[in-house]
Design an enzyme around this catalytic site. Sequence first.
Site, PDB file in Angstrom:
ATOM      1  N   LYS A  85      13.058  58.267 -30.408  1.00 22.98           N
ATOM      2  CA  LYS A  85      11.895  58.363 -29.999  1.00 22.98           C
ATOM      3  C   LYS A  85      11.398  59.732 -29.471  1.00 22.98           C
ATOM      4  CE  LYS A  85      11.221  53.555 -28.754  1.00 22.98           C
ATOM      5  NZ  LYS A  85      10.995  52.620 -27.673  1.00 22.98           N
ATOM      6  N   ASP A 107      18.213  54.612 -29.027  1.00 20.52           N
ATOM      7  CA  ASP A 107      16.807  54.222 -29.489  1.00 20.52           C
ATOM      8  C   ASP A 107      15.549  55.012 -28.600  1.00 20.52           C
ATOM      9  OD1 ASP A 107      14.767  52.498 -31.054  1.00 20.52           O
ATOM     10  OD2 ASP A 107      13.946  51.950 -29.070  1.00 20.52           O
ATOM     11  N   GLY A 120       6.770  44.800 -27.212  1.00 20.48           N
ATOM     12  CA  GLY A 120       6.308  43.709 -27.404  1.00 20.48           C
ATOM     13  C   GLY A 120       5.572  43.318 -28.872  1.00 20.48           C
ATOM     14  N   ALA A 160       4.979  51.979 -28.633  1.00 21.10           N
ATOM     15  CA  ALA A 160       4.298  50.775 -29.302  1.00 21.10           C
ATOM     16  C   ALA A 160       2.689  50.933 -29.447  1.00 21.10           C
ATOM     17  CB  ALA A 160       4.564  49.253 -28.205  1.00 21.10           C
ATOM     18  N   GLU A 205      17.846  44.135 -27.140  1.00 19.42           N
ATOM     19  CA  GLU A 205      18.230  43.451 -28.313  1.00 19.42           C
ATOM     20  C   GLU A 205      19.335  42.460 -28.231  1.00 19.42           C
ATOM     21  OE1 GLU A 205      17.333  44.598 -31.454  1.00 19.42           O
ATOM     22  OE2 GLU A 205      15.999  46.226 -30.796  1.00 19.42           O
TER      23      GLU A 205
END
Length: 361
Positions: free
Chosen positions: A221, A217, A337, A149, A206
């Site tokens: 990354k 996921d 977030g 993020a 999700e």
Amino acid sequence: MKTINIVLFGVGNVGSTLINQILNLKKQLGENGELELNLPVIVNSNTAFFEKKGVTPSWEANFKSFGVPYKLRDIIEYLQRHELENLVAVDATASDELVANYPLLIKNGFNIVAANKVANTLSSEFYLKLRQDLKKYNRQFFYETNVGAGLPVVETLKNLYASGEKVTKIRGVFSGSLSYIFNTFSESEKSFDAVLTEAGEKGFTEPDPRIDLSGKDVARKLLILARELQLKKELSEINIQDLVPVHLNGGSSLENFRKHQGDLNSGFQDLRSALQQDEVIRHIGELDVATGSLEVKLVNEKKTSPFGSLQHADASFEIYTESYGDRPIVIQGAGAGAAVTARGVLSDILKLSGIIENSKN
């Protein structure tokens, strides 16, 4: 005053938060007299709102009232017709279709800032061709929020590699949702399905939590970081521990999973019961550069370790290098977030504006 013209693709949680952050920042930037961030076009999957002078605080109502169906060519032609320069396409979607159009955007003068991870996790062929296009048309592609993020993970790794530092290993709690789940589960007496439901109610997972539990996921990354080190890896090469039993995955419906998610409890209860008093369970991604192995898995960690001491939905990354030896660089903080992701995208836009300015001097 230099103007950066932003076309925002995606007005969901991250996109709408980004718009409001930009509007709040405009006054500060205007007072400095150096930069204006203009949003002449905002779009979702089927509607575009055009406003040459940029969106205002009433953008949501205007989008609903004056948005029109569009094709990507409509946006490109609109910007060309109004002679808008310093173009940035911000991808706040999860769209494969938009990523397929990155080359067209680049060819037509766009730099790209993406929260969307797809472009960096497709085939190596696509990954390399995209970078060739960026070089050919002298455009930039920023994607700090693809991993962690708003945390500076990608930038740190890029800088280490560019400086000639040899990175030997990367370990990380990559997923904010799985961080919350295992932080809570390890330190409580709650059943795993109760913690999973709680995480969903808080908005950490999700809508279909199997997407989080699959580990895919996290694998994406991890692949992004591996490719930053110029490792030629594909998503299919990553060893992923899927946390969903076969009978609840695959062809099973979400409704069936919800009905039988209690089936997860016994296996995770066994893992918790086997913990030592000073241990907790963590879900990590790990890259060993020497062997080229990439793994997504559950591990037991000491409570006093950086991973073991995580709280809430925080992410943590350990980067081991030749110079630092056994003492890794640790980057830790909120790993999920809308607010922190949007702020990370905005930071990328501001960094990009500096490059655009320098290129014109």
